[in-house]
Design a protein around this motif. Sequence first.
Motif, short mmCIF file in Angstrom:
data_model
loop_
_atom_site.label_atom_id
_atom_site.label_comp_id
_atom_site.label_asym_id
_atom_site.label_seq_id
_atom_site.Cartn_x
_atom_site.Cartn_y
_atom_site.Cartn_z
N LEU A 1 64.04 54.82 30.42
CA LEU A 1 64.75 56.03 29.96
C LEU A 1 64.48 57.19 30.91
O LEU A 1 65.37 57.99 31.20
CB LEU A 1 64.32 56.40 28.54
N SER B 1 67.35 58.14 33.91
CA SER B 1 68.01 59.36 33.45
C SER B 1 68.62 60.09 34.63
O SER B 1 67.93 60.40 35.59
CB SER B 1 66.97 60.25 32.76
N TYR C 1 65.55 61.36 26.53
CA TYR C 1 66.30 60.64 25.51
C TYR C 1 65.38 60.20 24.38
O TYR C 1 64.21 59.93 24.61
CB TYR C 1 66.97 59.41 26.12
N ILE D 1 72.14 54.98 27.98
CA ILE D 1 72.05 56.38 28.43
C ILE D 1 73.45 56.97 28.56
O ILE D 1 73.71 58.11 28.18
CB ILE D 1 71.28 56.46 29.77
N ALA E 1 74.79 57.60 25.05
CA ALA E 1 73.99 58.47 24.17
C ALA E 1 74.72 59.76 23.87
O ALA E 1 75.53 60.25 24.66
CB ALA E 1 72.66 58.78 24.85
N GLY F 1 71.45 63.19 23.74
CA GLY F 1 70.14 62.62 24.06
C GLY F 1 69.61 61.64 23.02
O GLY F 1 68.47 61.21 23.10
N ILE G 1 69.78 57.99 21.27
CA ILE G 1 70.27 56.62 21.44
C ILE G 1 70.18 55.90 20.10
O ILE G 1 69.10 55.68 19.57
CB ILE G 1 69.46 55.88 22.52
#
Length: 445
Positions: free
Chosen positions: A332, A336, A342, A372, A375, A378, A380
């Motif tokens: 993550l 990113s 996240y 990601i 999402a 932020g 998930i």
Amino acid sequence: MDREKYGILIVDDEESIRRLLQKELANSRREIHAAADGAEALAMVRNHWFEVVIMDLWLPDVSDLELLIRIRESIPHIEVIMITGHGDVDIAVEAMKLGAYDFIRKPFDLDRLDLIVEKAHQRALLSRENAMLRHSTSQGKDQVRFIGNSQAIRDIQFLIDKVAPARIPVLITGESGVGKDVVARLIHQRSPLAANPMIVKNCATLQKELARSELFGHTKGSFTGADESREGLLSFAHDSTLFLDEIGELPLEVQASLLRALETGTYRRVGEKEERKVNIRYLFATNRHLADEVEKGRFNEAFFHRINAFSIEIPSLKQRKEDLPLLVDYFLTALSPDNTSYRIVDRAMSCILSYNWPGNIRELRNVIERSIILAENGIISERCLPREMVESAEHTEAVLTLESVEKQHILKLLDFHGGNRQKTAETLGISRKTLYRKLNQYAIE
Ligand SMILES: Nc1ncnc2c1ncn2[C@@H]1O[C@H](COP(=O)(O)OP(=O)(O)OP(=O)(O)O)[C@@H](O)[C@H]1O
Ligand SMILES: [Mg+2]
């Protein structure tokens, strides 16, 4: 040859000149050898690791430029400086066309020669570095991370630290996507050879007929289609690590020769009798069970035992699910795009934990990368995970938890008895009171 030094070979039939040059060019960074004729020079070039050759144009046993051609053909990164007399200008020009680095006239201007030697050495280094980089991979210099806090991963980290400085070959095994490349890179990066790029070859991409030549090189005309002589991977990997991936795919015929190279540090080019010396650290990887391959006669037994002497087995991700939270966090952050942090909701995390990850860490990486993108703010959620994964997680849950099995069973019976609780309890062999407790527990209306 001492790795801190570079090698110079002086080829001249006059002993006084060999002595003079050896003495005058000597310094602490150079290792200087001498040969009296072409045959001796060629033998030495194959057996040592020279960067620069200084040679007389008029040698007793070879015609004019033949030696130059053969040396360059034999070891392409070597730079050759020619020694010429008066009236040799034409031939000197010809030599330059054929790849000589420079020429110097007798009597010598020794300071100038010293300078030319130094520059030739720089160029030799550069062309070798380029050749190595072409055969290594782009991620070569990146720092690789080997994430995980399971006992299995900690044991492997310990093995990597211990084996990296040693010269012995290492066999890395494990399912696809489990991190074999990562382990190979770490071993190289922590080894004394780390300054040079690791040479990587996937044996599955080797054509059967050409495998030997790719590894060991060949001489011109040694087989149909060999129009020029060629260096092999072993030559590029000198003073570095050679990582042969998918070693199970290496043609059986070549395995014995590679075993010999491992044991003696020497090999022969296809079509050549003389042996060449190399200094190589070997790493191997496979997702096959090599002992089975040996049993079936598809893998050389002696070669297997040699490379299996030190092996590192990486367990599949489903065998070390305790690494998942750390790995998820790591990906993550690492994937990113804009340093957003996240958060993964509990239900999504439990899907990740109950999935069995046939594609191992590679699959996990891909799933996180995708999540990601999907999402929102932020966060998930399950919706960001592939549907099959969520479904298979539900499926696993249903199969695996006793409680949900019981709940499904009660629902089925209730349905069968048209909602009649007395009959359902009787079929289940429990009291009505117990049934009511269970209905309550499972929130069945
Ligand atoms: N422990 C780990 N920590 C962080 N990243 C890892 C870890 N293990 C694997 N990876 C990452 O997962 C991906 C797959 O790993 P790798 O290429 O090393 O697998 P492999 O075992 O060589 O697979 P294959 O058999 O298909 O060649 C890579 O992107 C790698 O960086
Ligand atoms: Mg791999």
